[in-house]
Write an enzyme that holds these catalytic residues in place. Structure first.
Site, PDB file in Angstrom:
ATOM      1  CG  HIS A  82      -1.758   1.208   1.343  1.00 26.66           C
ATOM      2  ND1 HIS A  82      -2.950   1.299   0.649  1.00 26.66           N
ATOM      3  CD2 HIS A  82      -1.617   2.376   2.004  1.00 26.66           C
ATOM      4  CE1 HIS A  82      -3.498   2.475   0.889  1.00 26.66           C
ATOM      5  NE2 HIS A  82      -2.710   3.150   1.710  1.00 26.66           N
ATOM      6  CG  ASP A 161     -11.344   4.434   6.607  1.00 24.39           C
ATOM      7  OD1 ASP A 161     -10.804   5.292   7.331  1.00 24.39           O
ATOM      8  OD2 ASP A 161     -11.128   4.357   5.376  1.00 24.39           O
ATOM      9  NE  ARG A 168      -9.279  11.387   9.620  1.00 26.03           N
ATOM     10  CZ  ARG A 168      -8.470  10.578   8.920  1.00 26.03           C
ATOM     11  NH1 ARG A 168      -8.907   9.404   8.499  1.00 26.03           N
ATOM     12  NH2 ARG A 168      -7.235  10.932   8.662  1.00 26.03           N
ATOM     13  CB  SER A 183      -7.893   6.001   7.976  1.00 30.10           C
ATOM     14  OG  SER A 183      -8.319   6.036   6.657  1.00 30.10           O
ATOM     15  CE  LYS A 187      -8.628   2.899   3.877  1.00 24.90           C
ATOM     16  NZ  LYS A 187      -8.824   4.295   3.608  1.00 24.90           N
TER      17      LYS A 187
HETATM   18  N1  URA Z   1      -5.442   7.497   3.218  1.00 27.58           N
HETATM   19  C1  URA Z   1      -6.421   6.892   3.921  1.00 27.58           C
HETATM   20  O1  URA Z   1      -6.964   5.871   3.506  1.00 27.58           O
HETATM   21  N2  URA Z   1      -6.798   7.455   5.085  1.00 27.58           N
HETATM   22  C2  URA Z   1      -6.244   8.569   5.598  1.00 27.58           C
HETATM   23  O2  URA Z   1      -6.626   9.006   6.669  1.00 27.58           O
HETATM   24  C3  URA Z   1      -5.225   9.183   4.848  1.00 27.58           C
HETATM   25  C4  URA Z   1      -4.839   8.616   3.654  1.00 27.58           C
END
Ligand code: URA
Length: 433
Positions: A82, A161, A168, A183, A187
């Site tokens: 990622h 999320d 946010r 966050s 995932k």
């Molecule tokens: N990418 C995400 O998935 N979440 C965040 O808070 C920042 C970047």
């Protein structure tokens, strides 16, 4: 339990319990907590912070808010990679075929681009016919058969999320290490891979502007992943300079194919090999140097390129576009950006380059915008390069002259030329395990 009491507790700087965090996540996802109360709690977290235990609890709670993919139906070792988001970042499309060609099962779900950063799924969709939304059974079957599948995130992966991140985004509570780490990791944990390597970007095009905060974020994500039972590593990399030369979906696929053909941008190639070697070494327990050599061999012997073609073919894409990248979409209208000064490129602001690509049609300002796969930018000069008056710095591509003119104005503010050669910038700062 009342959300009011949880807000008050965090406002006063106290630590939240697992039950309180679960209550907030579950009730907010079920729309039984109002946005204004969730916003107040997020701001209290932003200001007073969360410790490691609270951050792990928030991650697990968000991961469990939707489907938790069980990859046990896949034979072999699973891995995921990622990136925290960058401009011109097409590394997943090189790293996944390299690792899959060496036997790692790459069952990967990726996102779409938003704002100045691009997304792997949009890049893949620039290949005619490529289907990014195959169902879970077909996804598992494909990974078992050819070792790789790359699809869009399913609707129900960490839905908490999704809701919290959207809030946010509009309440100035994105830039907090605990909130970003939970966050991203919610995932990744829900996506199920046993081995996870993170590319944590730092610099002008990234969330983390300096190395220290990127290290803090990376350490937090590595700890979360380990607490959730995964093998983890994070590589801290430079996003002060766009990665590679091409920005824009089909243009980036072309660059991916160049790297897999053992050609192309040296720095991009190096980062892809470092990420691949890190995945291979944490997944197989191989010595890092050996893993690097094995990864490099897949570029020289063509096995990683063949793996990309198998992937494209399995997901319905036109592999002729990989064999002959001039078949990929490309806009007819283009504009050369030329220098009016002698000297050296002092800096290129990645974020502005990414925003210029959005103006050209290569990205989205909002989620509902459509993408022009053939739009984008090829950078001919980058930070540290010598330039003379009249040299081409970049070529912009779009479907109209109006878009080219708009993007040109912005793009011209992205780079600075000066008399002195700037100090060389590192591409890879450090790896955290
Ligand atoms: N990418 C995400 O998935 N979440 C965040 O808070 C920042 C970047």
């Amino acid at each position: 339990m009342r959300i009011y009491d949880i807000i008050e507790k965090k406002r006063d700087g106290h630590k939240l319990t697992k039950e309180e965090i679960d209550f907030f996540v579950q009730e907010y996802t079920a729309e039984r907590i109002e946005d204004y109360q969730a916003s107040a709690l997020l701001m209290a977290i932003f200001i007073n912070g969360m410790d490691e235990e609270e951050t792990v609890n928030l991650t697990e709670s968000m991961a469990k808010s939707g489907d938790m993919l069980d990859l046990s139906a896949i034979d072999g070792i699973t891995a995921d990679k990622h990136s925290t988001g960058g401009v011109g970042d097409k590394t997943s499309l090189v790293v996944a075929p390299i690792c899959a060609s060496l036997g790692i099962k790459m069952a990967k779900m990726s996102g779409r681009g938003l704002g100045h950063t691009g997304g792997t799924i949009d890049k893949l969709e620039s290949i005619e016919g490529y289907n990014t939304s195959i169902d879970t059974d077909a996804f598992f079957k494909q990974v078992n058969e050819i070792g790789i599948a790359l699809i869009g995130q399913t609707g129900n992966l960490a839905p908490a999320d999704k809701k919290i991140y959207a809030l946010r985004d509009v309440t100035a509570t994105v830039d907090n290490i605990s909130l970003i780490a939970s966050s991203i990791m919610s995932k990744k944990i829900a996506a199920g891979a046993q081995n996870i390597v993170l590319d944590v970007k730092c610099g002008s095009g990234a969330f983390m502007k300096d190395e220290q905060s990127a290290v803090e974020l990376a350490e937090m994500m590595v700890k979360i992943g380990k607490k959730c039972g995964r093998n983890m590593a994070a590589v801290i990399t430079n996003m002060d300079i766009p990665l590679g030369s091409n920005v824009g979906n089909a243009l980036e696929i072309k660059e991916v194919v160049d790297i897999l053909n053992n050609k192309g941008d040296e720095q991009l190639r190096e980062l892809c090999l470092v990420l691949s070697a890190t995945i291979l070494s944490i997944s197989y327990g191989w010595d890092y140097e050996d893993a690097y050599i094995k990864a490099e061999n897949t570029l020289t012997d063509g096995s990683a390129l063949n793996k990309l073609k198998e992937l494209v073919s399995a997901q319905g894409g036109n592999t002729q576009m990989i064999d002959n990248t001039s078949l990929l979409p490309k806009c007819d209208n283009s504009l050369e950006i030329k220098t009016n000064q002698d000297g050296f490129i002092q800096s290129i602001d990645s974020k502005i380059v990414g925003e210029s690509a959005v103006l050209l049609g290569a990205g989205r300002e909002k989620k509902t915008d459509t993408i022009d796969y053939g739009a984008g930018i090829i950078l001919y000069k980058k930070t540290g390069d010598k330039v003379s008056v009249g040299d081409t710095v970049a070529i912009l591509y779009a479907d109209s002259d109006e878009k080219l003119k708009n993007a040109e104005k912005l793009f011209n503010t992205s780079y600075k030329i000066g008399a002195e050669k700037p100090c060389e910038q590192k591409l890879i700062y450090q790896t955290i395990r």
